[in-house]
Design an enzyme around this catalytic site. Structure first.
Site, PDB file in Angstrom:
ATOM      1  N   GLY A  49       0.767  -1.244   0.000  1.00  0.00           N
ATOM      2  CA  GLY A  49       0.000   0.000   0.000  1.00  0.00           C
ATOM      3  C   GLY A  49       0.790   1.281   0.000  1.00  0.00           C
ATOM      4  N   HIS A 257      -4.975  -6.431   9.933  1.00  0.00           N
ATOM      5  CA  HIS A 257      -4.620  -6.182   8.540  1.00  0.00           C
ATOM      6  C   HIS A 257      -3.151  -6.517   8.410  1.00  0.00           C
ATOM      7  CE1 HIS A 257      -4.870  -4.545   4.549  1.00  0.00           C
ATOM      8  NE2 HIS A 257      -3.717  -3.948   4.772  1.00  0.00           N
ATOM      9  N   ARG A 273     -10.308  -0.044   0.861  1.00  0.00           N
ATOM     10  CA  ARG A 273     -11.061   0.846   1.743  1.00  0.00           C
ATOM     11  C   ARG A 273     -11.019   2.273   1.205  1.00  0.00           C
ATOM     12  NH1 ARG A 273      -9.363  -3.673   4.082  1.00  0.00           N
ATOM     13  NH2 ARG A 273      -9.614  -4.192   6.253  1.00  0.00           N
TER      14      ARG A 273
END
Length: 284
Positions: A49, A257, A273
């Site tokens: 990410g 997570h 998300r």
């Protein structure tokens, strides 16, 4: 038993461990890093990410600063975080991002003009400023007022780990790989290093150090379904706890997570998300 002496012993060869080792070396301390695997294979490489910093370069991050980032962090933790740590993080992260850029991390950059993005599950066109062209860009990770997740395509952890390890190699920091710390050496509440097992020969080695840092990462492998590597088993936490002196903080806040799809264990990226995805339980 073979004994190795050093000023600074770092247990863990991922991003955190290598960063500590670099800082130790820069201060003139002899430093050794212990790692279960070659440093570039540490689980930090799996992170996709990105890393948050209030650079405010992209149009959706316009007006972002450390105060906004701090407020988002505290609110996101439901006021449960250590605010001194949160403050230190938000103040340091913009400097860290730029330092990593200087060390070779190819952060994705802002491109002037129109581009299509996904906001709350819908495609939207946003227009980046001409003067922001070439600056480090950011994307949305959900739950924040501003877009501030700096990334390198979908391989932020990979590029950060490789740059960090290359910096460690440049500085001549020795990484003793295929080594597992199995106990800490301590007396009168002071740590003096670790007893380490060579995973190739089975030999036990004593590493005696003036300072010992445990940077062994997460322990997602405690759970039946996880996207964590098999080395993420919490051995660092265990050897600290076994001393009877160190304590583990905020154990109720184990991060759920990376999110693994049950039962196959495929990763659902945090970016879902940010793009408007909802995480629902079995009852919807």
């Amino acid at each position: 038993m073979k004994v190795i002496y050093t000023d600074s012993l770092v247990i863990g060869g991922g991003l955190a461990g290598l960063r500590v080792a670099i800082a130790s070396m820069q201060r003139g301390l002899d430093t050794i890093v212990l790692s279960l695997v070659p440093a570039k294979r540490s689980h930090s490489a799996a992170a996709q990410g990105g890393m948050q910093a209030s650079l405010g370069a992209t149009i959706k991050g316009d007006g972002d600063d450390e105060e906004v980032h701090f407020a988002d962090t505290v609110k996101g933790s439901d006021w449960g975080c250590d605010q001194d740590v949160a403050r230190m993080f938000v103040n340091t992260s913009p400097k860290a991002i730029r330092q990593l850029s200087a060390w070779g991390v190819p952060w994705s950059r802002v491109r002037r003009g129109d581009r299509e993005v996904v906001i709350n599950g819908e495609k939207v066109t946003i227009t980046e400023k001409d003067e922001a062209h070439g600056l480090i860009t950011a994307r949305d990770f959900g739950g924040t007022k501003k877009w501030r997740t700096c990334y390198t395509s979908d391989g932020a952890g990979h590029t950060m780990l490789y740059a960090m390890d290359n910096k460690a190699i440049q500085m001549g920091i020795p990484v003793h790989e295929r080594k597992e710390a199995i106990a800490l050496i301590h007396e009168d509440a002071v740590c003096y290093g670790a007893i380490v097992r060579d995973l190739i020969t089975g030999e036990l080695i004593a590493y005696v150090a003036k300072a010992t840092t445990i940077a062994t990462g997460g322990y997602g492998r405690l759970y039946a379904i996880s996207t964590n590597a098999v080395i993420s088993e919490g051995i660092g936490n265990a050897i600290a706890l076994e001393t009877g002196i160190a304590s583990l903080g905020n154990m109720e806040a184990v991060q759920f997570h990376p999110t693994a799809i049950v039962p196959v264990g495929i990763l659902t990226t945090e970016g879902c998300r940010g793009d408007g995805g909802l995480l629902l339980d079995k009852d919807g």
